[in-house]
Enzyme design. Structure first.
Site, PDB file in Angstrom:
ATOM      1  N   ASP A  80     -28.516  17.261  68.308  1.00 24.58           N
ATOM      2  CA  ASP A  80     -29.368  17.951  67.342  1.00 24.58           C
ATOM      3  C   ASP A  80     -29.050  19.443  67.313  1.00 24.58           C
ATOM      4  OD1 ASP A  80     -30.449  18.075  69.998  1.00 24.58           O
ATOM      5  OD2 ASP A  80     -32.361  18.778  69.203  1.00 24.58           O
ATOM      6  N   GLU A 145     -32.789  17.860  72.116  1.00 25.56           N
ATOM      7  CA  GLU A 145     -32.825  18.963  73.093  1.00 25.56           C
ATOM      8  C   GLU A 145     -33.626  20.139  72.559  1.00 25.56           C
ATOM      9  OE1 GLU A 145     -31.918  22.735  75.062  1.00 25.56           O
ATOM     10  OE2 GLU A 145     -31.462  22.228  72.986  1.00 25.56           O
TER      11      GLU A 145
HETATM   12  C1  LIG Z   1     -39.351  23.697  76.041  1.00 24.85           C
HETATM   13  S1  LIG Z   1     -37.876  23.050  75.575  1.00 24.85           S
HETATM   14  C2  LIG Z   1     -37.110  24.277  74.619  1.00 24.85           C
HETATM   15  C3  LIG Z   1     -35.668  24.176  74.661  1.00 24.85           C
HETATM   16  C4  LIG Z   1     -34.972  25.278  73.949  1.00 24.85           C
HETATM   17  N1  LIG Z   1     -33.565  25.112  74.139  1.00 24.85           N
HETATM   18  C5  LIG Z   1     -32.682  25.860  73.478  1.00 24.85           C
HETATM   19  O1  LIG Z   1     -32.942  26.780  72.752  1.00 24.85           O
HETATM   20  C6  LIG Z   1     -35.479  26.612  74.432  1.00 24.85           C
HETATM   21  O2  LIG Z   1     -36.365  27.168  73.776  1.00 24.85           O
HETATM   22  O3  LIG Z   1     -34.996  27.154  75.431  1.00 24.85           O
HETATM   23 ZN   LIG Z   2     -28.151  23.850  72.936  1.00 26.68          ZN
HETATM   24 ZN   LIG Z   3     -30.231  25.588  70.932  1.00 28.70          ZN
END
Ligand SMILES: CSCC[C@H](NC=O)C(=O)O
Ligand SMILES: [Zn+2]
Ligand SMILES: [Zn+2]
Length: 427
Positions: A80, A145
């Protein structure tokens, strides 16, 4: 030449993957799954599609090793991507257009379709060269993710299926690096998403009185702002890295009495009785979570000022054994030594290992005590994940494939460093 033809088809496959619109809130997982399965078939890998939630496929590919009792290698990537604002881009974000300098523009070009497909191209290359792994290699393409990974990597890491894979080490995403050195991450900060709600007496907009909801919240904002500045100063002065401090950023503010007849959209002469603000807080694994929680309860949202707070997301900084969820990144961890050597052998250089400032799916593996490194081989590249005009240069993408060939070779080959006496005895 043959090499150029090969490079062209490698880039064309990358573009095909980038053109699948897997942006939230409605990622086209059906098409991405079809694409990955077709790649897998052309390479000759075993493939399985798991669904921990309906409509959210997780594709698991495997290249069986000659010594299947050895702990396996897992190469993880998410399929995603975050959404984009197309009109603010130079090229449409799902066109994967290239410019004259060889930059490929697309949402996901850095985060992280590059990595997912580089894994596969590296395996394709190694197979073509006749390499055969001792250790079994698994490649997982996981959904969701960007929205927390609960129906993706989290469910996978907790599953019986995963346990059966006997994973010894995981690679997942890192960040682009503007310099020559590749960045590598051995831990990450835990997201604490928090809402502070203020209450207070309503009253006429012309009156000054103590304890309005707005005033109560404004005081919190001031306290939080000062804390934020103290943490940011540590980073600015070079005493701490970005991933080593607590970050806090206000991400929404919600207050006022809506009015359709007002020129501002809000009633202007009533002080509201409620106001709330949302914060994205990130907590390093070394932090004392209890002390931070005390600070929040006593200084950021004291009930004495009519404030309450609620966590909408609060990831523990500890693993399931109660230790900080951190992968050792020095010579006491053989996987680290192998990674470092593999990158050197491919003429790359690793920067000093860091704590990832945001979150990735790697935390679900570290949580179970499995070593995991965050690594996306993009040197000489500005950090554009989640930004407009996200791009990756073709040459850099191709170089990354060579880096992964080296890493996979190193990781998948039986090593005295890694194998303990027990597994040696079994062989
Ligand atoms: C609480 S899960 C969130 C995952 C997200 N990952 C990438 O940007 C992030 O905000 O870091
Ligand atoms: Zn990522
Ligand atoms: Zn990301």
């Amino acid at each position: 030449s043959v090499i150029d033809d090969n490079a062209d088809s490698i880039i064309a496959r990358f573009q095909e993957y980038l053109r699948v619109n897997t942006a939230h809130p409605s990622p086209d997982y059906a098409t991405s799954t079809r694409f990955i399965l077709a790649q897998s078939a052309s390479i000759g890998l075993q493939a399985e599609t798991l669904e921990f939630a309906a409509g959210k496929p997780l594709v698991l590919l495997s290249w069986p090793g000659r010594l299947p009792s050895l702990p396996s290698l897992l190469l993880n990537s998410h399929t995603d991507v975050v959404s984009a604002e197309p009109h603010k881009w130079r090229y449409p974000p799902f066109s994967a257009s290239t410019d004259s300098a060889g930059k490929i523009f697309a949402r996901g070009s850095q985060d992280m379709k590059c990595v997912g497909l580089q894994y596969l191209e590296a395996i394709r290359g190694l197979k073509a060269k006749g390499f055969s792994p001792d250790r079994t290699i698994h490649v997982s393409f996981v959904p969701d993710e960007e929205i927390g990974g609960h129906d993706g990597a989290e469910a996978f890491a907790k599953s019986e299926k995963f346990r059966g894979l006997n994973v010894g080490v995981v690679l997942d995403e890192g960040l682009a690096s503007p310099s020559e050195e590749y960045r590598v991450f051995y831990a990450e900060r835990s997201p604490w998403w928090m809402v502070i709600k203020a209450r207070g007496a309503p009253g006429h907009g012309a009156r000054m009185y103590d304890g309005s909801a707005m005033e109560n919240l404004a005081k919190s904002l001031e306290v939080i702002r000062r804390f934020r500045a103290s943490q940011f100063d540590l980073v600015k002065s070079g005493r701490k890295a970005e991933g080593e401090v607590v970050s806090v950023n206000m991400v929404f503010f919600n207050a006022g009495t809506p009015s359709s007849t007002s020129r501002t959209g809000f009633v202007m002469n009533v002080q509201p009785s409620e106001a709330e603000a949302g914060f994205d807080v990130r907590v390093p694994p070394s932090a004392d979570p209890q002390a931070l929680e005390r600070r929040i309860a006593e200084e950021w949202a004291p009930s004495s000022r009519n404030l309450t707070f609620e966590f909408k997301q609060k990831v523990s900084v500890l693993d399931t054994f109660g230790n900080p969820a951190v992968t050792t990144a020095d010579s006491s961890n053989p996987w680290w030594t192998l990674l470092d050597e593999a990158v050197k052998k491919a003429d790359g250089r690793l920067a000093k290992p860091e704590i990832f400032p945001a979150s990735t799916d790697a935390r679900y593996f570290r949580e179970r005590g499995i070593p995991a490194f965050g690594f996306s081989p993009m040197a000489n590249t500005p950090i554009l994940l989640h930004d407009h005009n996200e791009f990756l240069n073709k040459a850099e993408y191709l170089k990354g494939i060579a880096i992964y060939e080296s890493i996979i070779k190193e990781f998948a080959t039986y090593s005295e460093l890694v194998e303990d006496d027990e597994s040696r005895a079994e062989l």
